[in-house]
Design a protein around this motif. Structure first.
Motif, PDB file in Angstrom:
ATOM      1  N   ASN A  67     -65.415  43.603  36.447  1.00  9.12           N
ATOM      2  CA  ASN A  67     -65.080  42.473  37.313  1.00  9.12           C
ATOM      3  C   ASN A  67     -66.048  42.490  38.482  1.00  9.12           C
ATOM      4  O   ASN A  67     -65.974  43.364  39.355  1.00  9.12           O
ATOM      5  CB  ASN A  67     -63.628  42.573  37.808  1.00  9.12           C
ATOM      6  N   GLU A  69     -66.390  40.427  41.012  1.00 11.31           N
ATOM      7  CA  GLU A  69     -65.821  40.150  42.328  1.00 11.31           C
ATOM      8  C   GLU A  69     -65.091  41.372  42.875  1.00 11.31           C
ATOM      9  O   GLU A  69     -65.226  41.714  44.056  1.00 11.31           O
ATOM     10  CB  GLU A  69     -64.872  38.957  42.237  1.00 11.31           C
ATOM     11  N   GLN A  70     -64.286  41.986  42.053  1.00 16.86           N
ATOM     12  CA  GLN A  70     -63.506  43.140  42.492  1.00 16.86           C
ATOM     13  C   GLN A  70     -64.296  44.449  42.437  1.00 16.86           C
ATOM     14  O   GLN A  70     -63.843  45.477  42.940  1.00 16.86           O
ATOM     15  CB  GLN A  70     -62.256  43.272  41.611  1.00 16.86           C
ATOM     16  N   GLU A  74     -61.713  46.275  34.556  1.00 18.08           N
ATOM     17  CA  GLU A  74     -60.352  45.840  34.309  1.00 18.08           C
ATOM     18  C   GLU A  74     -60.051  45.944  32.816  1.00 18.08           C
ATOM     19  O   GLU A  74     -60.883  45.616  31.968  1.00 18.08           O
ATOM     20  CB  GLU A  74     -60.161  44.394  34.779  1.00 18.08           C
TER      21      GLU A  74
END
Length: 848
Positions: A67, A69-70, A74
């Motif tokens: 991910n 953005e994070q 995930e």
């Protein structure tokens, strides 16, 4: 609600396990498939197969996607599974009747190539964005064969239930897949929790061995019952599941080979070997777990080895399916062998398929196709074999096909007539002559001829053909020629030594060695004459020379009538400059100078003398040895010849010459004695001088002394001077002075000046010695003592008489014009005194 259902299913499974209930006999479905999969199945959508694999892997494998953005990975599921502990859907899948369901079940419970699994997972990764990785699933950590359904607590009881029900139903298709897996899968790493702190292996090695023994027991019972339909169907399904990946690579040592041979070993498989090798002499089994291989890696076995061959013979179509669809080499060959041996009529309908297959790149099937085609190419009684088909196989680029071709010959060897094999061999010779064959093809042909065609060779091969093949200078053709030469028909094709000679000279060891064996075994039939023996001895090469020496040594009695002419020819070749030096040396050292030396006692003396006068020492040494061997008498050689021998570089020759000279030494003239003394060899010179010292005074003649004094060697000159002093009363001083004065050596010139003091000088003597004085006085370098002695003598002679003074003035006048200041003053003084004593004698001086 869902949790209660999961708990209920788990408790049911535990109860059935604990009570050993045969729950599988009811054949009732358990947990249903997910709705979307049910939908695909109802629609008979092929996508169902791919989705089922994804669903099965979701029980053991998780996908992690990055991910961005994070900034973390995930977890994503390959498929949404509500209860990963419930594998009863697998049993449900087996209870379904749809063909697609059965196809999916086979793919899930069977073993697949690890690469196939990797490719499938990689195709799923592409549906996710960003970098992803997988976690979990034992399938990801094994090389070779893996499965979508591991033997875990979740699945194993249902896999085993499917196996038992398939066994009971004679469901060959499903049973065969699991029978193969139980035979080949040895991953014993999953555990079942029984109670707290207590667990046991789900699929242990004991379970593994039990299940594969059970598989064979099932088939054995069918075989003993004679149930051909079920036995062949279930055995076929199992054998179609095996692949070459089930084998293990071994490197085995083979007789007559220096390097290990790569061998794919299947002896760890129990069911597999019972099916294919139960009646084999090459395989045996011990206990109930392992087999042992006793054969040669890669060998072609044409005898039936399988269990219950009579049952297989009732279903040739099953054998044909195994041949076409089999994925393990032993399975494919088993089917091809059985079809070729027992089902020629059945194969005729597949002839075109076999021909096409033989031209294809399916290497695993080429040997089997070749075998079946060859079996089809012969009438049952072998009266009309199809040689074209056999030749195509024997020249095939694939080694396994060529091996089958020759194995076919061996299998029918006792039934084929000599004329048939001769015709086949003639065809091969024609191909060899007209075609540039691959080296591997020629190697296999040579081995095949050595094994199967030896009886036909004498009837089809001619000596001219062998010579032609050998002349091509091809290593493999030469090896082939060697085989042919070994079996040539002597009764119909007599051979002479000259016929054999080109093969003895051949540079290729196989042909050369065979020719030697023929020579050793047939030398009395080869009509060997001195001309051949000389040519044979003249072949270069140390290896051949060792063989030739032993050949002659072992047959000395047989050689006796040939020796005079042979020695004559060898002598001539030894002296021929166009012969290789190693050949001349071999004849000189090993034959004439070694093996045949004692036979050369009758060698003419002039030939021996020719050797003794050769420019090479090695020939002179042989001549000296021969001279000693033949023991000539003094009358056989002139004195000049003996003296020349006494000067030979070879000590043995000089020794023999001195021996002969000693027997007639009193007849040797002085000039030859002087010649002997002048030699550069110490032994001859010392021998001569020692002899002269033993001579009486009457035997020491002036000519001998003068001759010794005239030599260029200082030691001989000294010896001559010694003799002069001993015998000076017997020598004419004037003559001795004149002889000594003629010598160019300074020591002798000084000796002459000493003698000059003892003679009575006359104008005539001075005139004879004029050149001597000029030589001494005009010497440029050295000779000071002699110059002083000569000037003193001339000065004295110039004052003795006007006749002598006149000659002295002539000598000194010429010398004064060409010498340095030092001697010029002495000459000037001498001339001055002469002019004072004899004013009438003209000198170059002017007195004022």
């Amino acid at each position: 609600m869902e949790e209660e259902k999961q708990s209920r299913e788990k408790s049911i499974a535990r109860r059935e396990y604990d009570n050993h209930e045969a729950w599988w006999r009811n054949a009732e479905p358990r947990s249903p498939l997910p709705p979307d999969l049910e939908t695909l199945l109802e629609k008979e959508d092929p996508q169902f197969l791919d989705e089922m694999k994804k669903f099965a892997l979701a029980f053991t494998v998780s996908l992690y996607v990055w991910n961005q953005e994070q900034q973390r990975h995930e977890k994503h599921e390959l498929y949404s599974v509500k209860n990963k502990d419930d594998g009863s859907w697998l049993w449900t899948l087996y209870t379904k009747k749809e063909p697609l369901a059965r196809q999916a079940l086979k793919q899930l419970i069977g073993l697949v190539d690890r690469q196939e699994l990797d490719d499938l997972i990689q195709s799923w990764r592409s549906t996710f964005q960003g970098y992803s990785w997988l976690h979990g699933g034992y399938q990801l950590y094994y090389e070779g064969n893996v499965s979508f359904i591991p033997f875990t607590e979740t699945f194993y009881r249902y896999v085993k239930g499917i196996y038992k029900l398939a066994e009971q139903r004679r469901d060959a298709e499903i049973w065969g897949v699991l029978a193969h897996r139980f035979d080949a899968d040895k991953r014993f790493h999953h555990w079942m929790e029984l109670e707290e702190h207590l667990s046991r292996t789900i699929y242990s090695s004991k379970t593994h061995h039990y299940l594969r023994r059970r598989s064979w027991r099932t088939l054995r019972q069918l075989g003993e019952e004679g149930n051909a339909a079920d036995y062949v169907a279930m055995a076929t399904a199992a054998l179609l599941s095996y692949t070459d990946r089930d084998g293990r690579i071994r490197w085995l040592n083979v007789a007559n080979s220096t390097t290990p041979v790569r061998h794919t070993d299947f002896t760890h498989l129990w069911l597999f070997n019972h099916l294919l090798h139960r009646n084999s002499s090459r395989y045996s089994y011990h206990g109930n777990q392992t087999w042992k291989f006793h054969g040669r890696p890669g060998e072609i076995v044409l005898e039936r080895e399988e269990a219950y061959p009579h049952l297989w013979d009732q279903h040739p179509s099953a054998l044909w399916r195994l041949f076409q669809e089999g994925k393990a080499g032993p399975v494919i060959w088993f089917a091809a062998r059985a079809l070729g041996l027992a089902h020629r009529e059945y194969l005729r309908q597949h002839r075109n398929e076999l021909k096409a297959l033989l031209q294809s790149d399916r290497k695993t099937h080429l040997a089997g196709a070749a075998w079946m085609l060859l079996q089809l190419s012969t009438h049952p009684d072998l009266d009309t074999p199809d040689l074209d088909c056999w030749l195509r196989c024997s020249f095939h680029q694939e080694a396994s096909v060529r091996e089958i071709a020759f194995a076919f010959i061996g299998y029918h060897q006792d039934r084929w007539t000599t004329s048939q094999i001769r015709h086949l061999f003639q065809r091969f010779i024609h191909v060899v002559q007209d075609t540039e064959l691959d080296a591997a093809v020629m190697t296999d042909w040579i081995e095949g001829i050595r094994r199967y065609f030896t009886a036909a060779i004498p009837q089809v091969v001619s000596l001219d053909l062998i010579k032609e093949m050998a002349s091509r200078n091809h290593p493999l053709l030469n090896e082939f020629s060697a085989i042919l030469l070994q079996y040539i028909d002597w009764d119909n094709q007599p051979m002479t030594g000259q016929d054999l000679l080109p093969f003895l000279q051949n540079e290729h060891p196989p042909l050369r060695q065979t020719a030697r064996r023929v020579l050793l075994s047939r030398f009395t039939q080869l009509q060997l004459e001195a001309a051949f023996l000389a040519d044979f001895a003249s072949i270069p090469g140390e290896d051949h020379q060792v063989f030739a020496t032993q050949f002659f040594a072992d047959r000395m009695l047989w050689l006796v009538p040939h020796l005079p002419e042979l020695i004559r020819r060898l002598w001539s070749r030894m002296l021929q400059s166009d012969q290789p030096e190693e050949v001349r040396a071999y004849i000189r050292e090993d034959l004439l100078g070694g093996l045949f030396f004692e036979e050369m006692a009758q060698t003419p003396l002039e030939k021996v003398l020719h050797l003794l006068h050769h420019h090479q020492t090695e020939y002179q040494e042989l001549g000296a040895r021969l001279l000693q061997l033949i023991q000539p008498q003094p009358k056989d050689l002139t004195q000049q010849q003996l003296v020349r021998l006494a000067h030979s570089p070879v000590a043995l020759a000089r020794e023999e010459a001195r021996r002969l000279l000693l027997r007639q030494i009193n007849e040797v003239p002085d000039e030859l004695l002087v010649h002997l003394a002048e030699t550069e060899w110490d032994d001859t010179r010392n021998w001569t001088l020692a002899y002269l010292e033993t001579r009486s005074s009457a035997e020491i003649t002036p000519d001998l002394i003068y001759g010794l004094l005239d030599t260029a060697r200082a030691d001989i000159q000294t010896f001559a001077m010694k003799l002069i002093r001993i015998h000076e009363k017997r020598l004419e001083p004037t003559e001795l002075l004149v002889r000594a004065g003629q010598h160019p050596d300074l020591r002798v010139q000084e000796f002459a000046l000493e003698l000059a003091q003892q003679v009575e000088w006359t104008p005539e003597l001075l005139n004879k010695m004029e050149l001597f004085f000029r030589t001494v006085l005009f010497r440029v370098h050295g000779g000071r003592k002699a110059k002083n002695m000569a000037l003193a003598l001339l000065t004295r002679l110039g004052e003795t008489s006007p006749e002598l003074a006149k000659g002295v003035v002539s000598i000194l006048s010429d010398v004064a014009r060409n010498i340095g200041t030092r001697d010029f003053e002495r000459i000037l003084a001498a001339l001055t005194r002469i002019q004072m004593w004899y004013p009438d004698i003209s000198t170059p001086l002017a007195v004022h």
